[in-house]
Design a protein around this motif. Structure first.
Motif, short mmCIF file in Angstrom:
data_model
loop_
_atom_site.label_atom_id
_atom_site.label_comp_id
_atom_site.label_asym_id
_atom_site.label_seq_id
_atom_site.Cartn_x
_atom_site.Cartn_y
_atom_site.Cartn_z
N VAL A 153 49.96 12.18 7.30
CA VAL A 153 50.28 11.41 8.52
C VAL A 153 50.39 9.94 8.16
O VAL A 153 51.34 9.25 8.56
N TRP A 193 51.15 8.68 5.30
CA TRP A 193 52.37 8.52 4.51
C TRP A 193 53.59 8.40 5.41
O TRP A 193 54.44 7.52 5.21
N PHE A 194 53.67 9.23 6.45
CA PHE A 194 54.81 9.18 7.38
C PHE A 194 54.81 7.87 8.18
O PHE A 194 55.86 7.23 8.35
N VAL A 195 53.62 7.47 8.68
CA VAL A 195 53.52 6.23 9.46
C VAL A 195 53.90 5.04 8.58
O VAL A 195 54.63 4.14 9.03
N ALA A 204 55.89 5.11 5.96
CA ALA A 204 57.33 5.16 5.71
C ALA A 204 58.11 4.61 6.90
O ALA A 204 59.15 3.95 6.73
N ALA A 205 57.60 4.85 8.11
CA ALA A 205 58.26 4.35 9.31
C ALA A 205 58.05 2.85 9.48
O ALA A 205 58.83 2.17 10.14
#
Lengths: 123, 139
Positions: free
Chosen positions: B57, B59-61, B63-64
């Protein structure tokens, strides 16, 4: 000695009457997670380690983004329900309530953060 | 001074204290069994997957959020420590999946005999290790 009858003491200690629904929910989410998690491991594992621009381009494609979103949504839902079973097995009273609320806050926050992030990358 | 009345004399006495309790499956009362051990590990692996999930999670945040945040999160996940977490989590994932499937099989009324259950546990343990090695080699 407390002036309390056996009936009063037993009231509320029985089945919550929602066990079947909980169990069915775990079955449905677990069946959904088998293909979802397999696809997620393969797609996430394939892109992990790539540079920033490639990662962004990868999650702008609909298929990897949808797998990630659904895995996060169903996965954290399954986790919240599974962790709740564990909490109910080993704790009681206020501790139990506080832990269940905490696990729900954590699970749905994590899912919401992940989904928002993936949607933001994708759009 | 009058003696204390014996427990259970009155309707309102709490009789719960004398209730026989079955001992917990792990501890001094039982030897480790395939059935009990595979069951408790299904739970442990399921709960421990939270660690890797929160890492992903993050990592995704990241990346965004942008390249700098991504570099931090990606650096952690691809470090030896992040790799170690992902490696054990991959195994935990396959273990939890294979033993979760056993629950689905049980729910259909099959494989409920102890020897079948133990055989599945041994096969699924080997299977989870093989699947983990497969994923590590492929990815």
């Amino acid at each position: 000695m407390r002036f309390i009858t056996d009936r009063k003491r037993a009231a509320g200690l029985g089945s919550a009457k929602t066990g079947t629904e909980h169990h069915w929910h775990m079955m449905v989410t677990s069946v959904a997670l088998v293909p979802l998690v397999l696809m997620f491991i393969l797609s996430f594992g394939a892109i992990l380690g790539s540079p920033y621009s490639e990662v962004i381009a990868y999650y702008q494609r609909p298929f990897p983004a949808m797998i990630a979103i659904l895995t996060m949504l169903v996965g954290f839902n399954h986790f919240a329900h599974g962790a709740r079973s564990t909490i109910e097995d080993y704790t009681g009273g206020l501790t139990r309530k506080a832990l269940i609320i905490g696990v729900n806050c954590l699970s749905y926050s994590a899912a919401a953060f992940a989904i928002f992030a993936i949607v933001r990358i994708a759009l | 001074m009058a003696a204390e009345p014996k427990k259970g004399t009155f309707m309102a006495d709490n009789k719960q204290d004398n209730r026989p309790l079955s001992p917990f499956m792990i501890g001094q009362y039982y030897r480790p069994q395939w059935t009990s051990m595979s069951s408790i590990f299904t739970r442990i692996t399921g709960l421990s997957l939270l660690v890797a999930s929160l890492m992903i999670v993050w990592w995704f945040v990241a990346a965004a959020s942008g390249p700098e945040a991504f570099a931090t999160a990606n650096g952690f996940i691809t470090s030896w420590f992040g790799d170690l977490i992902l490696f054990f989590s991959t195994w935990a994932m396959f273990y939890h999946m294979l033993f979760g499937i056993r629950h689905l099989i049980w729910d259909s009324g099959r494989m409920l005999e102890v020897d079948q259950s133990e055989m599945y546990a041994q096969a699924a343990l080997v299977g989870s290790v093989l699947l983990t090695i497969f994923v590590v080699i492929v990815l």
